[in-house]
Scaffold this motif. Structure first.
Motif, PDB file in Angstrom:
ATOM      1  N   GLY A   5       0.793  -5.981  10.617  1.00  0.00           N
ATOM      2  CA  GLY A   5       1.128  -6.926   9.574  1.00  0.00           C
ATOM      3  C   GLY A   5       1.346  -8.308  10.147  1.00  0.00           C
ATOM      4  O   GLY A   5       1.747  -8.465  11.304  1.00  0.00           O
TER       5      GLY A   5
ATOM      6  N   THR B 206       4.599 -11.568   4.657  1.00  0.00           N
ATOM      7  CA  THR B 206       4.645 -10.340   3.860  1.00  0.00           C
ATOM      8  C   THR B 206       6.071 -10.092   3.390  1.00  0.00           C
ATOM      9  O   THR B 206       6.304  -9.605   2.281  1.00  0.00           O
ATOM     10  N   TYR B 207       7.022 -10.400   4.250  1.00  0.00           N
ATOM     11  CA  TYR B 207       8.441 -10.420   3.892  1.00  0.00           C
ATOM     12  C   TYR B 207       8.916 -11.865   3.874  1.00  0.00           C
ATOM     13  O   TYR B 207       8.365 -12.716   4.581  1.00  0.00           O
TER      14      TYR B 207
ATOM     15  N   TRP C 197       5.963  -0.742  10.956  1.00  0.00           N
ATOM     16  CA  TRP C 197       4.719  -1.217  11.554  1.00  0.00           C
ATOM     17  C   TRP C 197       4.416  -0.471  12.848  1.00  0.00           C
ATOM     18  O   TRP C 197       5.312  -0.172  13.638  1.00  0.00           O
TER      19      TRP C 197
ATOM     20  N   TYR D 166       4.391  -6.695  14.634  1.00  0.00           N
ATOM     21  CA  TYR D 166       4.285  -7.678  13.557  1.00  0.00           C
ATOM     22  C   TYR D 166       4.204  -9.088  14.136  1.00  0.00           C
ATOM     23  O   TYR D 166       4.937  -9.448  15.053  1.00  0.00           O
TER      24      TYR D 166
ATOM     25  N   PHE E  31      -3.866   0.423   7.558  1.00  0.00           N
ATOM     26  CA  PHE E  31      -3.203  -0.424   6.569  1.00  0.00           C
ATOM     27  C   PHE E  31      -2.924  -1.758   7.237  1.00  0.00           C
ATOM     28  O   PHE E  31      -2.362  -1.811   8.328  1.00  0.00           O
TER      29      PHE E  31
ATOM     30  N   ALA F 103      -1.490  -5.802   6.340  1.00  0.00           N
ATOM     31  CA  ALA F 103      -0.901  -6.749   5.395  1.00  0.00           C
ATOM     32  C   ALA F 103      -0.975  -8.156   5.970  1.00  0.00           C
ATOM     33  O   ALA F 103      -0.630  -8.379   7.138  1.00  0.00           O
ATOM     34  N   TYR F 104      -1.435  -9.089   5.140  1.00  0.00           N
ATOM     35  CA  TYR F 104      -1.441 -10.514   5.508  1.00  0.00           C
ATOM     36  C   TYR F 104      -0.657 -11.267   4.451  1.00  0.00           C
ATOM     37  O   TYR F 104      -1.021 -11.254   3.273  1.00  0.00           O
ATOM     38  N   GLY F 105       0.427 -11.914   4.852  1.00  0.00           N
ATOM     39  CA  GLY F 105       1.269 -12.660   3.922  1.00  0.00           C
ATOM     40  C   GLY F 105       1.025 -14.153   4.033  1.00  0.00           C
ATOM     41  O   GLY F 105       1.360 -14.774   5.052  1.00  0.00           O
TER      42      GLY F 105
ATOM     43  N   TYR G 292       2.800  -0.035  -5.289  1.00  0.00           N
ATOM     44  CA  TYR G 292       2.956   1.059  -4.319  1.00  0.00           C
ATOM     45  C   TYR G 292       2.322   2.358  -4.825  1.00  0.00           C
ATOM     46  O   TYR G 292       1.449   2.926  -4.150  1.00  0.00           O
TER      47      TYR G 292
END
Length: 386
Positions: free
Chosen positions: A1, A5-6, A20, A26, A75, A77-79, A241
């Motif tokens: 990630g 994302t957060y 992660w 991360y 999986f 995630a890119y924020g 989710y």
């Protein structure tokens, strides 16, 4: 990630190592290209390495390359941080929206008629002024007379649009990488925002509200075997989710909130939720003078909130009740009358018009009292149980 994302620091350390894989820790860059005395910064300092979203994207692309070469399911995630303030972006995206004078103005630069003052936000991300190219103006209040000058509003809007286009460009680079690696067609891709943002509609500049434009977010899901389409069905962020789990053929715990949206992807006329919910607090020292709250509770412990705004959206209505806060049980105090209530008609809303709706609070209209009663019941059922 990678990336936002957060929210930075929540949870601590980006929830590592729980969330992660530690072969690819991360990555988060908080390098911000900014300009003096301006929330808008085309081109930053002229180098792509000045933009945190670009650096986070590059890390995400490296992660993708690593996972594809490793083989097996993955999986990622890119924020993206933008269009969060400051609105910094490569100049090419600022130039997409030239000239500034052609940018449209919001049609209703005033708070909704009959709105309880507690519903308004008297700040922008904790700021009492907004700045653009060495010009500043105080954050507006509900009255139309406090709205920004037209050229200042258009400049801010242009900055926001350009920041969105920068994020759109970065997403495009991620899509290209998936295709280049040959995994685009068998990868589930979801795009979601964490909140809306008002650009002068209702005289609000920001996200700290329970209005439609503060709570509605984009949600796009691309999945193998699903036909592209669009649905007006009401959905919630918590539905993501279970939907992704279902598409991936994975089980999800019974205590996870949200519902599976795949039936909508198969038939866009399906109705999964007959109502959706949101909440945002207020922390004024005196609720009769809510403009004293300049942070919208951002730096206030949840036990010390003053009021909680509970909002319910159905196909035709948005209802919000502002409840006194019970800091012991961390829920609105349903034994006390609300500080304020709002009801707005959304009849005929196709969700592509940011100006027509929520301009008149009709909560006290006699013909609407059954609707108000039903909405109050929905609020109590949703939140009092918790």
């Amino acid at each position: 990630g990678t990336g936002k994302t957060y929210h930075h620091g929540i949870p601590p350390h980006f929830d590592e190592p729980l969330s992660w894989s530690q072969d690819r820790p991360y990555y988060y860059s908080n390098k911000v290209a900014s300009c003096s005395h301006s929330f808008i910064c085309p081109n930053g300092r002229g180098n792509m390495s000045d933009f945190e979203d670009y650096l986070n994207l590059q890390a995400a692309l490296d992660d993708l390359d690593y996972m594809v070469k490793k083989g097996g399911p993955f999986f990622l995630a890119y924020g993206a941080h933008k269009p969060h303030l400051p609105w910094s972006m490569p100049k090419e995206h600022w130039d997409q929206y030239a000239p500034t004078e052609n940018i449209s103005l919001p049609l209703h630069e005033a708070a909704p008629e009959g709105m309880p003052p507690i519903a308004f936000t008297y700040e922008t991300d904790g700021q009492s002024k907004l700045y653009a190219f060495n010009v500043s103006h105080p954050v507006p209040y509900p009255a139309a007379s406090t709205a920004f000058p037209a050229n200042f509003t258009k400049t801010l809007r242009r900055g926001y649009y350009a920041a969105v286009s920068f994020t759109d460009s970065n997403i495009g680079l991620m899509m290209k990488a998936l295709k280049d690696h040959g995994v685009y067609d068998n990868t589930i891709i979801a795009l979601i925002g964490d909140h809306g943002w008002q650009l002068g509609e209702h005289n609000v500049w920001g996200k700290h509200t329970n209005f439609e434009l503060g709570t509605r977010v984009p949600l796009i899901i691309k999945a193998p075997g699903k036909t592209p389409g669009f649905s007006n069905s009401l959905v919630e962020s918590v539905d993501l989710y279970p939907t992704i789990a279902k598409l991936a053929g994975l089980p999800f715990p019974d205590d996870v909130d949200g519902v599976d949206l795949t039936p909508i992807m198969d038939d866009n006329s399906k109705v999964i939720n007959d109502a959706v919910f949101s909440e945002y607090p207020r922390c004024p020292p005196n609720v009769t003078e809510p403009w004293g709250d300049k942070t919208s509770c951002v730096h206030t412990a949840k036990q010390n909130f003053t009021v909680m705004g509970y909002s319910v959206r159905t196909d035709e209505w948005r209802y919000t009740t502002w409840m006194w806060w019970d800091g012991v049980n961390l829920v609105g105090d349903f034994s006390r009358p609300p500080v304020g209530e709002e009801l707005y008609s959304h009849a005929g809303d196709t969700e592509d018009d940011f100006n027509t709706f929520e301009n008149v609070n009709v909560v006290n209209v006699p013909a609407n009292q059954q609707v108000v009663k039903d909405m109050r019941s929905r609020v109590e059922k949703q939140w009092k149980k918790n």
